[in-house]
Scaffold this active site. Structure first.
Site, short mmCIF file in Angstrom:
data_model
loop_
_atom_site.label_atom_id
_atom_site.label_comp_id
_atom_site.label_asym_id
_atom_site.label_seq_id
_atom_site.Cartn_x
_atom_site.Cartn_y
_atom_site.Cartn_z
CG LEU A 131 -34.01 -7.45 -1.02
CD1 LEU A 131 -33.87 -6.02 -0.66
CD2 LEU A 131 -33.10 -7.85 0.41
CD GLU A 167 3.47 -8.20 1.59
OE1 GLU A 167 2.74 -8.67 2.71
OE2 GLU A 167 3.02 -7.21 1.07
CG HIS A 219 -0.03 -6.68 6.04
ND1 HIS A 219 0.58 -5.57 5.28
CD2 HIS A 219 -1.44 -6.64 6.71
CE1 HIS A 219 -0.59 -4.78 5.72
NE2 HIS A 219 -1.68 -5.52 6.58
C1 AOF Z 1 -0.11 -6.13 2.13
N1 AOF Z 1 -0.11 -7.56 2.46
O1 AOF Z 1 -1.26 -8.63 3.49
C2 AOF Z 1 -2.29 -7.16 2.91
C3 AOF Z 1 -2.51 -6.11 2.59
O2 AOF Z 1 -4.05 -2.02 8.91
P1 AOF Z 1 -3.58 -2.39 8.49
O3 AOF Z 1 -1.79 -2.39 8.62
O4 AOF Z 1 -3.35 -4.08 8.21
O5 AOF Z 1 -3.63 -2.79 6.39
C4 AOF Z 1 -4.69 -2.52 5.88
C5 AOF Z 1 -3.76 -2.26 4.21
O6 AOF Z 1 -2.80 -2.62 3.84
C6 AOF Z 1 -5.33 -2.55 3.45
O7 AOF Z 1 -6.43 -1.34 3.39
C7 AOF Z 1 -4.87 -3.21 2.39
O8 AOF Z 1 -4.55 -1.72 1.58
C8 AOF Z 1 -3.58 -3.44 3.25
N2 AOF Z 1 -3.42 -5.30 2.73
N3 AOF Z 1 -1.11 -4.90 2.15
O9 AOF Z 1 1.21 -5.58 1.25
C9 AOF Z 1 -1.53 -8.16 2.88
N4 AOF Z 1 -4.10 -7.61 3.69
ZN ZN Z 2 1.37 -4.60 4.46
#
Ligand code: AOF
Ligand code: ZN
Length: 360
Positions: free
Chosen positions: A294, A46, A44
Site C-alpha cells: 500500500l 479571532e 474562530h
Molecule cells: C477564521 N478564523 O479561526 C478559522 C477560519 O463553519 P465555520 O464558521 O467554523 O467556518 C469554517 C471555515 O472558516 C473554514 O473552512 C475556513 O475557511 C475558515 N476558518 N477562519 O477567520 C479561524 N478556523
Molecule cells: Zn472566522
C-alpha cells in the site's frame, strides 16, 4: 505572528477539517489578547482573542492572524465583519484562505473598512502548519502520512514475516499520539492478516476516533480479526472490488464494517477512488501504517505527503525480508522524492525521523 502560529498548533487533531488558526492582538507593543480555533464548529481564533482582550473596540491595535479572517457565515459568523466593526488599525495575515467561500473576500472586507492589511508575514510557516487543510482544499484528497518502523538494515519484518517488535515502547507511544491527531488510519489487507492490528489511538490523550480504512481488493479481511470484531465501537471502512465474496461482505457488515465494492478495475484506480471518497468525507489527514504494498502504491501515485520513521538499533538481514515502500519506485537516483524539513530525534533506543515529501 510566531506566537499566533504557536497558539494555532493547539487546535491540532480537534479542528479538522477546518484549518488551525491562531490570533494575537497587540496595543502599544503589548499583547492584550490571544486566541486559537480550538474545536471544529466552535468560535474562530479571532473571536477567542477579542474575548480575551476584553475591550469594547480595537482602535490603536494590530491584529496578527495566521489565516485570512473569514467572510462567510459557516457554523460561526464572519470574522472579517466582526473586525470591521471593532476597527483595529491594522490586520496582519500570514496567508490567504484558499477556501472557495473566502479566498480574498475577508481581506477585501477589511480594506473596505479602511483597515490597513498586510499579507504574507510568516506565510511559509503558515502553509506548512496547514498543509493537510491545503491538500484537502486543492487536491480534494486527504494529506497522507506514511509511518513505519524498521531495523537499521531497513527491514519491516524478518524473512518469515515476523515483526513484533521492531521499535521500542517509547516509539510505539509516539505512534498512538500520531493516531490520535488524524482523521483516518489506512492499511492494506496483508497488514490486517499478518499483524492483526486494532488501529485505535491508545495513550494518545485525545477523544478523537479515527476512521480505520482497509484496502482489500480480494476481501481477505477475516471477520475474526481484531479490526472486524471491534467495528461496532470503532468506525471501519473496507475498500474492496466487485470480486468480493458476498458472504464475507455480509459477515463483515454484520459486525459493523462499512464495505464498499469499488467498480474501478485496477488497483491504482480503486485507490484513487478511495482517496477521492475520503476527501469527499472531508478526511483531512490519513495515517498509512503499511504494508509495503500500500505504501508503494501511494508512493507511485505521489500521494505520500509526510513520513514518520522509527529506526531500531537491530539488524534482520535477509534478501526476502520486506522493506518499507514497495510498488515500482523510481529508476534513477535523480528521480528520488526528497524529504524536506528533516526532523531527527531520539525515541528511547530508536532514532525517530520525520519530514514532508517533495516529488519534484
Ligand atoms: C477564521 N478564523 O479561526 C478559522 C477560519 O463553519 P465555520 O464558521 O467554523 O467556518 C469554517 C471555515 O472558516 C473554514 O473552512 C475556513 O475557511 C475558515 N476558518 N477562519 O477567520 C479561524 N478556523
Ligand atoms: Zn472566522
Amino acid at each position: 505572528m510566531n506566537q499566533a502560529l504557536q497558539l494555532a498548533t493547539r487546535g491540532k487533531g480537534c479542528v479538522e477539517p477546518n484549518p488551525m488558526v491562531g490570533c494575537v492582538i497587540v496595543r502599544d507593543g503589548v499583547i492584550i489578547g490571544e486566541g486559537f480555533h480550538a474545536k471544529y464548529g466552535g468560535p474562530h481564533a479571532e473571536v477567542h482573542a477579542i474575548q480575551n482582550a476584553n475591550v469594547t473596540d480595537l482602535r490603536g491595535c494590530s491584529v496578527y492572524v495566521t489565516l485570512e479572517p473569514c467572510s462567510h457565515h459557516g457554523k460561526t459568523p464572519p470574522c472579517a465583519e466582526r473586525l470591521a466593526t471593532l476597527r483595529p488599525d491594522r490586520v496582519i495575515v500570514a496567508m490567504e484562505d484558499p477556501c472557495e467561500l473566502v479566498r480574498g473576500k475577508g481581506i477585501e472586507r477589511l480594506l473596505e473598512a479602511n483597515i490597513q492589511v498586510s499579507v504574507g508575514i510568516c506565510g511559509a510557516e503558515a502553509e506548512k502548519l496547514n498543509a493537510p487543510y491545503l491538500t484537502l482544499q486543492s487536491r480534494h484528497r486527504p494529506y497522507i502520512i506514511g509511518k513505519w518502523a524498521m531495523t537499521t538494515d531497513g527491514k519491516l519484518a524478518t524473512r518469515c514475516g515476523e515483526s513484533f517488535w521492531i521499535s521500542g515502547p517509547e516509539s510505539r507511544k509516539v505512534v498512538h499520539e500520531l493516531r490520535s491527531q488524524v482523521d483516518g488510519i489506512i492499511v492494506g489487507s496483508g497488514t490486517v492478516m499478518a499483524d492483526d492490528p486494532l488501529l485505535t489511538p491508545r495513550d494518545g490523550g485525545s477523544n478523537k476516533i479515527p476512521l480505520r480504512v482497509v484496502v482489500d481488493s480480494q476481501l481477505q479481511t477475516d471477520p475474526n480479526r481484531q479490526l472486524a470484531r471491534s467495528a461496532a465501537d470503532f468506525p471501519t471502512l473496507i475498500w474492496t472490488s466487485q470480486q468480493a465474496d458476498p458472504n464475507r461482505v455480509q459477515a463483515l457488515q454484520k459486525l459493523g464494517c462499512e464495505v464498499y465494492k469499488s467498480p474501478a478495475l485496477s488497483h491504482q484506480a480503486r485507490l484513487q477512488a478511495l482517496l477521492t471518497e475520503l476527501g469527499r468525507r472531508r478526511c483531512t489527514n490519513l495515517l498509512c501504517e503499511g504494508g509495503a504494498g500500500l505504501l508503494g502504491a501511494l508512493f507511485d501515485a505521489q500521494c505520500i505527503d509526510e513520513v514518520h520513521v522509527f529506526i531500531a538499533p537491530k539488524l534482520f538481514g535477509g534478501g526476502e525480508a520486506l522493506t518499507p515502500i514497495g510498488g515500482n519506485g523510481v529508476s534513477l537516483p535523480s528521480e528520488a522524492a526528497k524529504i524536506k524539513d528533516w526532523n531527527v530525534n531520539r525515541s528511547g533506543e530508536d532514532i525517530y525521523l520525520s519530514g514532508s515529501v517533495s516529488y519534484h
